[in-house]
Design an enzyme around this catalytic site. Structure first.
Site, mmCIF file in Angstrom:
data_model
loop_
_atom_site.group_PDB
_atom_site.id
_atom_site.type_symbol
_atom_site.label_atom_id
_atom_site.label_comp_id
_atom_site.label_asym_id
_atom_site.label_seq_id
_atom_site.Cartn_x
_atom_site.Cartn_y
_atom_site.Cartn_z
ATOM 1 N N CYS A 246 0.884 -1.166 0.000
ATOM 2 C CA CYS A 246 0.000 0.000 0.000
ATOM 3 C C CYS A 246 0.917 1.210 0.000
ATOM 4 C CB CYS A 246 -0.912 0.016 1.223
ATOM 5 S SG CYS A 246 -1.794 1.584 1.404
ATOM 6 N N CYS B 48 -0.507 4.417 2.374
ATOM 7 C CA CYS B 48 -0.435 4.337 3.848
ATOM 8 C C CYS B 48 0.189 3.000 4.190
ATOM 9 C CB CYS B 48 -1.787 4.589 4.498
ATOM 10 S SG CYS B 48 -3.231 3.948 3.653
ATOM 11 N N SER B 49 -0.613 2.033 4.597
ATOM 12 C CA SER B 49 -0.044 0.712 4.865
ATOM 13 C C SER B 49 -1.168 -0.301 5.003
ATOM 14 C CB SER B 49 0.790 0.735 6.139
ATOM 15 O OG SER B 49 -0.019 1.154 7.211
ATOM 16 N N CYS B 50 -2.182 -0.206 4.146
ATOM 17 C CA CYS B 50 -3.324 -1.122 4.191
ATOM 18 C C CYS B 50 -2.827 -2.565 4.127
ATOM 19 C CB CYS B 50 -4.273 -0.839 3.045
ATOM 20 S SG CYS B 50 -4.940 0.830 3.113
#
Lengths: 213, 119, 94
Positions: A112, A115-117
């Site tokens: 991602c 962000c950091s999904c």
């Protein structure tokens, strides 16, 4: 009211670690204030942490192992992962879940960049490197180089597919089932399926590798 | 124009540090607090608050430190907490932490703690 | 809401949305790709990010891109792909 107890609870975190950073203290201060104002309870926080701690890559490994041994389940998982994992009593609240399958000719890897999904329900908290600015920057533009850094060298014939999960969907990779595992039970297979193999930066372990480690 | 969080393809990114870290207790608490604040802000507002962190600051903070800033910003924007309240609570914590680490107290605590197992 | 694009349609990602919260990465803006799947409709995160209700919901697509179309310097095999979830208001016919 038990404000004092709750305040002490938040404070115990501070007291345990005098080296706690400015931001960690700031977070504890916010938590303490929210508890004092009755907007959240310490019990509720504890319960949420328990749920987080119960989510580990073992959950995802169970799903993948079932997909390896049960072709009908595999088909359902690829068609609608959220519904398929619900059969195993794994609830994906929201957003949605998508399973992508590695084959002889296709290798998938997840990132991602915004962000950091991450598919937390199936894999637990994401590793630090997944959240790192370096992984997020590089894997979309040089997946093969990044995979090499993780020890995974892919043939030129293999198509690399990078999934940048920018919106409502969370992706999980179904790694290839290693050769020589035909005799193994679902439980034994699950032990071969690592977190990294379900992100797509590694293959599943081989039975020999399992014994070596 | 890309904002600071929009990292895909940034050409100056270096080696990926693959060291495994367990989450610190304060990080777990922070995640729980953020998820418990769903009544006050949604995940998209939370992401926006992270993206709005001033670029130089963004680069120097850890992942969860950015979360702290976003959480604080949103709770203040929404009128749930005030900056003064948070600063005041920080002072209370600092005072307690300092009091607890006066040298004589620390020594007596440590000795007391070891008595059971060592004698 | 019906989807404007069908699976297999060629699209170009807009690059004229320059302010606000954007859930489409900068590196893919202006690039052409192919609709790979239609995920359904979801509240628009770009209005929700400012406290809005996200309505009307937007169609969300999975879009595939050829890596060598995305990155001029891409040296790896031509068949390598990138898949990104993109909301309909970011897409126009290619």
């Amino acid at each position: 009211m038990h404000n004092h107890d709750h305040d002490a609870d938040a404070h115990s975190l501070i007291a345990e670690d005098p080296e706690l950073s400015f931001y960690a203290k700031r977070a504890a201060a916010i938590e303490a204030l929210l508890i004092e104002k009755g907007m959240v309870t310490a019990d509720n926080i504890r319960r949420r942490i328990e749920i987080m701690d119960s989510r580990t890559p073992a959950v995802g490994a169970q799903v993948v192992a079932k997909a390896w041994v049960d072709p009908d389940f595999r088909t359902r998982l690829l068609a609608n992962a959220k519904a398929a994992v619900a059969e195993l009593d794994i609830e994906v609240e929201s957003p949605n879940l998508v399973a992508v399958e590695n084959t002889v000719g296709i290798h998938n890897v997840i990132v991602c960049t915004l962000c950091s999904c991450y598919p937390t329900v199936l894999l637990g908290a994401s590793p630090g490197w997944y959240k790192s600015l370096e992984y997020r920057a590089r894997v979309v533009v040089d997946a093969r180089g990044v995979l090499r850094e993780f020890g995974l060298e892919l043939d030129e014939e293999v198509q690399v597919r990078v999934y940048d999960s920018t919106a409502e969907m969370r992706y999980i990779v179904i790694p290839q089932r290693p050769d020589g595992t035909e005799h193994m039970s679902e439980e034994e297979l699950a032990a071969l399926i690592t977190r990294d193999s379900m992100i797509g930066v590694a293959r599943a372990r081989t039975p020999a590798g399992e014994m070596e480690s | 124009m890309s904002k600071v969080h929009d990292r895909g393809g940034w050409s100056d990114a270096g080696f990926i540090d693959k060291t495994e870290h367990d989450l610190a207790m304060w990080e777990k608490n922070l995640m729980a607090v953020c998820s418990a604040c769903a009544a006050h802000f949604n995940v998209d507002e939370f992401r926006r608050a992270i993206e709005d962190i001033e670029p130089d600051t963004y680069e120097t903070l850890s992942y969860f430190e950015r979360w702290v800033i976003a959480l604080e910003t949103l709770l203040i924007q929404k009128g749930v907490l005030t900056l003064e309240e948070i600063d005041q609570k920080m002072k209370v914590f600092e005072a307690r932490t300092n009091r607890q680490h006066l040298p004589d107290l620390a020594v007596s605590h440590r000795q007391g703690g070891h008595n059971d197992s060592q004698i | 809401m019906t989807a404007r694009f069908k699976v297999g349609a060629c699209i170009r990602v807009r690059r004229d949305i320059t302010s606000g919260h954007r859930r489409t990465p900068g590196y893919i803006q202006g690039k052409t790709g192919t609709i790979a799947a239609i995920w359904g409709t979801f509240p628009n995160p770009e209005s929700r990010a400012y406290g809005g209700d996200g309505l009307p919901e937007q169609v969300l697509y999975l879009v595939s891109f050829n890596q060598n179309h995305v990155w001029e310097q891409y040296k790896a095999p031509l068949k390598d792909k990138l898949f990104i979830d993109i909301f309909e208001h970011w897409l126009k016919p290619a």
